[in-house]
Design a protein around this motif. Structure first.
Motif, PDB file in Angstrom:
ATOM      1  N   PRO A 281     -11.192   0.814  -3.552  1.00  0.00           N
ATOM      2  CA  PRO A 281     -11.172  -0.404  -4.370  1.00  0.00           C
ATOM      3  C   PRO A 281     -10.731  -1.633  -3.588  1.00  0.00           C
ATOM      4  N   SER A 282     -10.918  -2.791  -4.212  1.00  0.00           N
ATOM      5  CA  SER A 282     -10.423  -4.044  -3.657  1.00  0.00           C
ATOM      6  C   SER A 282      -8.929  -3.927  -3.378  1.00  0.00           C
ATOM      7  N   GLY A 283      -8.505  -4.529  -2.266  1.00  0.00           N
ATOM      8  CA  GLY A 283      -7.098  -4.439  -1.888  1.00  0.00           C
ATOM      9  C   GLY A 283      -6.801  -3.296  -0.952  1.00  0.00           C
ATOM     10  N   SER A 284      -7.830  -2.464  -0.683  1.00  0.00           N
ATOM     11  CA  SER A 284      -7.677  -1.386   0.298  1.00  0.00           C
ATOM     12  C   SER A 284      -7.824  -1.961   1.703  1.00  0.00           C
ATOM     13  N   TYR A 285      -7.463  -1.162   2.698  1.00  0.00           N
ATOM     14  CA  TYR A 285      -7.501  -1.613   4.084  1.00  0.00           C
ATOM     15  C   TYR A 285      -8.176  -0.565   4.971  1.00  0.00           C
ATOM     16  N   LEU A 286      -8.780  -1.055   6.033  1.00  0.00           N
ATOM     17  CA  LEU A 286      -9.255  -0.208   7.130  1.00  0.00           C
ATOM     18  C   LEU A 286      -8.457  -0.577   8.365  1.00  0.00           C
ATOM     19  N   ALA A 287      -7.821   0.405   8.988  1.00  0.00           N
ATOM     20  CA  ALA A 287      -7.120   0.197  10.252  1.00  0.00           C
ATOM     21  C   ALA A 287      -7.687   1.187  11.258  1.00  0.00           C
ATOM     22  N   LEU A 288      -8.120   0.681  12.414  1.00  0.00           N
ATOM     23  CA  LEU A 288      -8.704   1.595  13.394  1.00  0.00           C
ATOM     24  C   LEU A 288      -8.419   1.137  14.806  1.00  0.00           C
TER      25      LEU A 288
ATOM     26  N   VAL B  71       0.847  -1.190   0.000  1.00  0.00           N
ATOM     27  CA  VAL B  71       0.000   0.000   0.000  1.00  0.00           C
ATOM     28  C   VAL B  71       0.889   1.249   0.000  1.00  0.00           C
ATOM     29  N   LYS B  72       0.589   2.172  -0.908  1.00  0.00           N
ATOM     30  CA  LYS B  72       1.376   3.397  -1.023  1.00  0.00           C
ATOM     31  C   LYS B  72       0.526   4.656  -0.830  1.00  0.00           C
ATOM     32  N   GLN B  73      -0.760   4.466  -0.468  1.00  0.00           N
ATOM     33  CA  GLN B  73      -1.643   5.605  -0.278  1.00  0.00           C
ATOM     34  C   GLN B  73      -2.353   5.468   1.073  1.00  0.00           C
ATOM     35  N   PHE B  74      -2.342   6.558   1.832  1.00  0.00           N
ATOM     36  CA  PHE B  74      -2.899   6.529   3.178  1.00  0.00           C
ATOM     37  C   PHE B  74      -3.816   7.728   3.381  1.00  0.00           C
TER      38      PHE B  74
END
Length: 272
Positions: free
Chosen positions: A187-194, A75-78
């Motif tokens: 999109p698919s392959g994105s992440y949620l971190a919380l 992942v290169k976008q946050f």
């Protein structure tokens, strides 16, 4: 003329006499960007729940491990919403150690946080990162923001970071709908971190008295159970070890006494 006037921004009303969650959190972390009212309120909270300072420190370490993990997954976008007052080991610093070309959009609705964050990014080289004034309660506005859209390509995987922010969104503001709107746009392959504060390990008295301190602050606090936090990850594939107290998410050191009782749940989920 102040810096905010010079760059065309309205001067910020710091309201030092009113406790502020971001400055209180800064105090928990041992920072210096806080006022007597913030320290007094934070000390009240720590008297009620002595592990709060350790919990805040563990949450910060969790953010750093999670960002590093996400960068290592490619992942290169946050999209970091509710970033808080900058301290050591910010998202762009961690991500850009793995990918120098990583892009980070910091979003916050708080003028205090914005002033500090813009000062940080105006300093030494920081790669590609920006600070945007936005409110988590307006996810459509976040997704349509020209600065966000100019920096991040929402057609490619994005890590959505919501650390210690959702517990300042009450039920009436539909926190689950907010998160769903944001995740659905990625999109698919994105992440949620919380991460999210909880009363699961507090006595009924502590669970009432702790949030009551925030009633005198600029934001109120809504603590949620593990089951409630799990709802934010519906439809996502949880990364191991799942939803755990933040010191226990892929730890870099042996478990310590009390880690399993830290009052913040954390997790990372991947969008299939």
């Amino acid at each position: 003329m102040s810096a905010s006037e010079e760059d065309g921004q309205e001067p910020s009303d710091l309201r030092p006499e009113v406790p502020h969650p971001a400055r209180m959190y800064d105090y928990y972390l041992g920072g210096k960007d806080n006022f007597p009212a913030d320290r007094a309120a934070a000390e009240q909270v720590m008297a009620i729940s002595p592990r709060v300072r350790l919990s805040a420190q563990a949450n910060r370490a969790f953010l750093q491990r999670a960002v590093r993990y996400l960068a290592e997954q490619g992942v290169k976008q946050f999209l970091d919403i509710g970033t808080g007052i900058p301290t050591a080991g910010n998202t762009h610093e961690i991500a850009q150690k793995v990918h120098p070309d990583a892009r980070v959009a910091y979003l916050d609705n708080d003028p205090i946080v914005l002033v500090h964050s813009r000062a940080l990014l105006a300093g030494a080289s920081h790669g590609t990162a920006t600070v945007v004034q936005a409110d988590l309660r307006d996810p459509a506005g976040i997704l349509a923001d020209p600065e966000v859209r100019g920096l991040l390509d929402l057609g490619r995987p994005v890590a959505l970071l919501l650390f210690a922010i959702l517990h300042f969104v009450d039920e009436e503001s539909d926190p689950y709908g907010i998160v769903r709107t944001l995740v659905d746009a990625l999109p698919s392959g994105s992440y949620l971190a919380l991460s999210h504060g909880t009363a699961d390990f507090l006595s009924p008295e502590q669970a009432q008295r702790g949030p009551a301190v925030y009633c005198a602050a600029t934001e109120r606090l809504t603590l949620r159970s593990k089951a409630q936090v799990a709802r934010f990850f519906e439809g996502l594939e949880l990364v191991g070890p799942g939803i755990v107290t933040v010191p226990l998410w892929q730890p870099e050191q042996p478990e310590r006494e009390g880690d399993a009782l830290t009052g913040i749940w954390g997790g990372v989920g991947r969008k299939p």
